[in-house]
Design an enzyme around this catalytic site. Structure first.
Site, PDB file in Angstrom:
ATOM      1  N   ASN A 212      43.105  57.223  38.468  1.00  8.34           N
ATOM      2  CA  ASN A 212      43.279  58.406  39.308  1.00  8.34           C
ATOM      3  C   ASN A 212      44.747  58.809  39.289  1.00  8.34           C
ATOM      4  O   ASN A 212      45.562  58.192  38.611  1.00  8.34           O
ATOM      5  CB  ASN A 212      42.769  58.135  40.728  1.00  8.34           C
ATOM      6  CG  ASN A 212      43.525  56.986  41.370  1.00  8.34           C
ATOM      7  OD1 ASN A 212      44.723  57.071  41.600  1.00  8.34           O
ATOM      8  ND2 ASN A 212      42.817  55.887  41.642  1.00  8.34           N
ATOM      9  N   LYS A 291      35.634  49.358  20.964  1.00  4.01           N
ATOM     10  CA  LYS A 291      35.777  50.781  21.218  1.00  4.01           C
ATOM     11  C   LYS A 291      34.432  51.490  20.990  1.00  4.01           C
ATOM     12  O   LYS A 291      33.783  51.273  19.950  1.00  4.01           O
ATOM     13  CB  LYS A 291      36.851  51.367  20.293  1.00  4.01           C
ATOM     14  CG  LYS A 291      37.131  52.812  20.561  1.00  4.01           C
ATOM     15  CD  LYS A 291      38.195  53.368  19.662  1.00  4.01           C
ATOM     16  CE  LYS A 291      38.245  54.879  19.855  1.00  4.01           C
ATOM     17  NZ  LYS A 291      38.965  55.559  18.812  1.00  4.01           N
ATOM     18  N   ASP A 310      36.268  46.157  48.574  1.00  8.92           N
ATOM     19  CA  ASP A 310      37.206  46.928  49.397  1.00  8.92           C
ATOM     20  C   ASP A 310      38.291  45.953  49.876  1.00  8.92           C
ATOM     21  O   ASP A 310      38.036  45.079  50.709  1.00  8.92           O
ATOM     22  CB  ASP A 310      36.463  47.564  50.579  1.00  8.92           C
ATOM     23  CG  ASP A 310      37.375  48.523  51.349  1.00  8.92           C
ATOM     24  OD1 ASP A 310      38.550  48.165  51.592  1.00  8.92           O
ATOM     25  OD2 ASP A 310      36.911  49.626  51.694  1.00  8.92           O
TER      26      ASP A 310
HETATM   27  O1  C5P Z   1      37.746  54.284  51.720  1.00 10.41           O
HETATM   28  P1  C5P Z   1      39.018  54.797  51.182  1.00 10.41           P
HETATM   29  O2  C5P Z   1      39.212  54.489  49.714  1.00 10.41           O
HETATM   30  O3  C5P Z   1      39.285  56.240  51.475  1.00 10.41           O
HETATM   31  O4  C5P Z   1      40.120  53.997  51.993  1.00 10.41           O
HETATM   32  C1  C5P Z   1      41.452  54.076  51.697  1.00 10.41           C
HETATM   33  C2  C5P Z   1      42.160  52.846  52.174  1.00 10.41           C
HETATM   34  O5  C5P Z   1      41.440  51.678  51.803  1.00 10.41           O
HETATM   35  C3  C5P Z   1      43.512  52.688  51.505  1.00 10.41           C
HETATM   36  O6  C5P Z   1      44.345  51.960  52.393  1.00 10.41           O
HETATM   37  C4  C5P Z   1      43.177  51.873  50.272  1.00 10.41           C
HETATM   38  O7  C5P Z   1      44.314  51.166  49.778  1.00 10.41           O
HETATM   39  C5  C5P Z   1      42.112  50.947  50.793  1.00 10.41           C
HETATM   40  N1  C5P Z   1      41.110  50.544  49.789  1.00 10.41           N
HETATM   41  C6  C5P Z   1      41.057  49.247  49.357  1.00 10.41           C
HETATM   42  N2  C5P Z   1      40.118  48.843  48.469  1.00 10.41           N
HETATM   43  C7  C5P Z   1      39.188  49.720  48.000  1.00 10.41           C
HETATM   44  C8  C5P Z   1      39.230  51.066  48.433  1.00 10.41           C
HETATM   45  C9  C5P Z   1      40.200  51.436  49.335  1.00 10.41           C
HETATM   46  O8  C5P Z   1      41.919  48.438  49.786  1.00 10.41           O
HETATM   47  N3  C5P Z   1      38.279  49.303  47.140  1.00 10.41           N
END
Ligand code: C5P
Length: 404
Positions: A212, A291, A310
């Site tokens: 991203n 690839k 997460d």
């Molecule tokens: O749910 P979302 O991606 O919008 O949440 C953003 C927050 O969660 C940010 O602090 C990001 O660093 C953290 N995040 C994370 N691991 C993920 C997705 C998001 O630590 N897989």
């Protein structure tokens, strides 16, 4: 560096003899650009390496080289020049000058200024490795430290004399960082901060992947501000093209899983966790080992996705979590989604980026969501905002004695 980070600071920049004098031209530029006023004072030896004319042009002030200079109104340059100073910085600091300082000698303008000062003294040594290692130099440096003098560096590496070792002066940018750090309030002294920053990269095959547009600027600015506030900082960074902030321990990772593992491995040592990274929510299940090639019938590839862990939620779920701070970039209705996300992630503080266009930009505007309500901070460049956010985080920390 943030604009006007050192606004209102007045420095006496004392230069002594050494080839590293060339670095002080750049250092002066960095200090003045950050808003500091710089009064250059040079020893005779320093003027052999770079001219007072150059230093006057860069600092925008007349340079002093002699104790007998009659330009100071009461003819007491050795006293007057340091009276309005917030610090005296000696860069480069030669072997000889360190020895003079350690013994309180005062036989020229700069050494007399140092003895007559009532402000902090910072020295940035620069010398040949053998001169640095000499027991007399080491004794002098130990004495200066014991006297409360800040010793910045030296660095290690190739030297002007052709030898390699300790004694090189810190580069101008590193010297600037150390000076800025010296002036920052130590709001996080003794705290350990773990951060994630940047994007993640989820491979599709050995050459392609999903990522991203996160530049890592906000996370790196926070790491720098936390370091300057006196914290020990561990930065877990996704793939970004940014320099590691001075004094920060950086660990590079590519994927969300690697970022998760790095964080989980380090989190037990952290008092504060700040999840700034834009972590990919999904990765390709079984990325191709080779690839992926176009086929004769031009069939399109298809991918199955699985969810990434997460990281922030995993940290918040720990039995004794650090003070966990999340970030949120929403494409709309931040006011509603921000608080809802904070509660869902179970963190005491969530920082919402106002507007989805913050990725890669140098400035940002944020709202802080917490149980007591939401607070908006004024738009600012990311370095300034990072300092404000570190101050906000420091205010909300539980008492050290209560932390885990
Ligand atoms: O749910 P979302 O991606 O919008 O949440 C953003 C927050 O969660 C940010 O602090 C990001 O660093 C953290 N995040 C994370 N691991 C993920 C997705 C998001 O630590 N897989």
């Amino acid at each position: 560096m943030a604009t006007a980070e050192l606004a209102g600071k007045h420095l006496v920049l004392g230069m002594t003899g050494g080839i590293a004098c060339y670095k002080i031209a750049e250092l002066t530029r960095l200090l003045t650009k950050a808003g500091a006023t710089v009064q250059v004072v040079m020893t005779d030896a320093a003027t052999q390496f770079i001219t007072p004319v150059t230093m006057q042009a860069l600092s925008g002030r007349p340079v002093y080289t002699s104790q007998w200079d009659a330009r100071v109104p009461n003819n007491m340059a050795h006293i007057d020049l340091s009276r309005e100073a917030d610090a005296i910085v000696i860069a480069p600091a030669s072997t000889d000058f360190l020895a003079k300082l350690a013994h309180g000698m005062a036989d020229d303008l700069l050494s007399t200024l140092c003895v007559a000062r009532d402000c902090p003294l910072l020295v940035v040594p620069a010398m040949n490795r053998q001169m640095w290692q000499h027991p007399a130099t080491q004794r002098n440096v130990a004495q200066l430290r014991a006297d409360g003098v800040q010793v910045l560096g030296p660095d290690s590496g190739p030297q002007a004399c052709g030898e390699v070792g300790d004694g090189r002066m810190l580069e101008a940018a590193a010297t600037y960082e150390a000076i800025a750090s010296f002036f920052a309030p130590k709001l996080l002294a003794g705290r350990r901060v773990l951060l994630t920053a940047g994007p993640t990269f989820e491979p599709l095959d050995p050459v392609r992947g999903i990522t991203n547009r996160s530049s890592g600027k906000m996370g790196f600015a926070l790491a720098r501000a936390a370091q300057q506030a006196g914290a020990e900082v561990h930065l877990v960074a996704g793939p970004v093209a940014l320099e590691t902030p001075w004094g920060v321990f950086r660990q590079d990772v590519q994927t969300a899983q690697q970022m998760h593992d790095a964080v989980m491995h380090a989190v037990a040592d952290a008092d504060i966790f700040i999840g700034v990274a834009a972590v990919a929510d999904w990765r390709v299940d079984h990325a191709s080992e080779h690839k992926i090639k176009k086929t004769a019938d031009r069939a399109l590839p298809s991918f199955a996705f699985v969810e990434n862990p997460d990281i922030l939620a995993s940290v918040a779920k720990l039995p004794h979590p650090p003070f966990a701070v999340g970030f949120a970039a929403e494409s709309g209705d931040l006011e509603v989604h921000g608080e809802e996300k904070r509660v869902r992630k179970n963190v005491p503080l969530l920082i919402g980026n106002l507007g989805p266009l913050t990725f890669g930009l140098d400035d940002n505007e944020v709202i802080l969501f917490e149980a007591g309500g939401a607070t908006k901070l004024p738009r600012a460049d990311k370095q300034t905002l990072a300092r404000a956010l570190i101050a906000e985080i420091a205010k909300r920390l539980p008492d050290t004695s209560l932390i885990r």
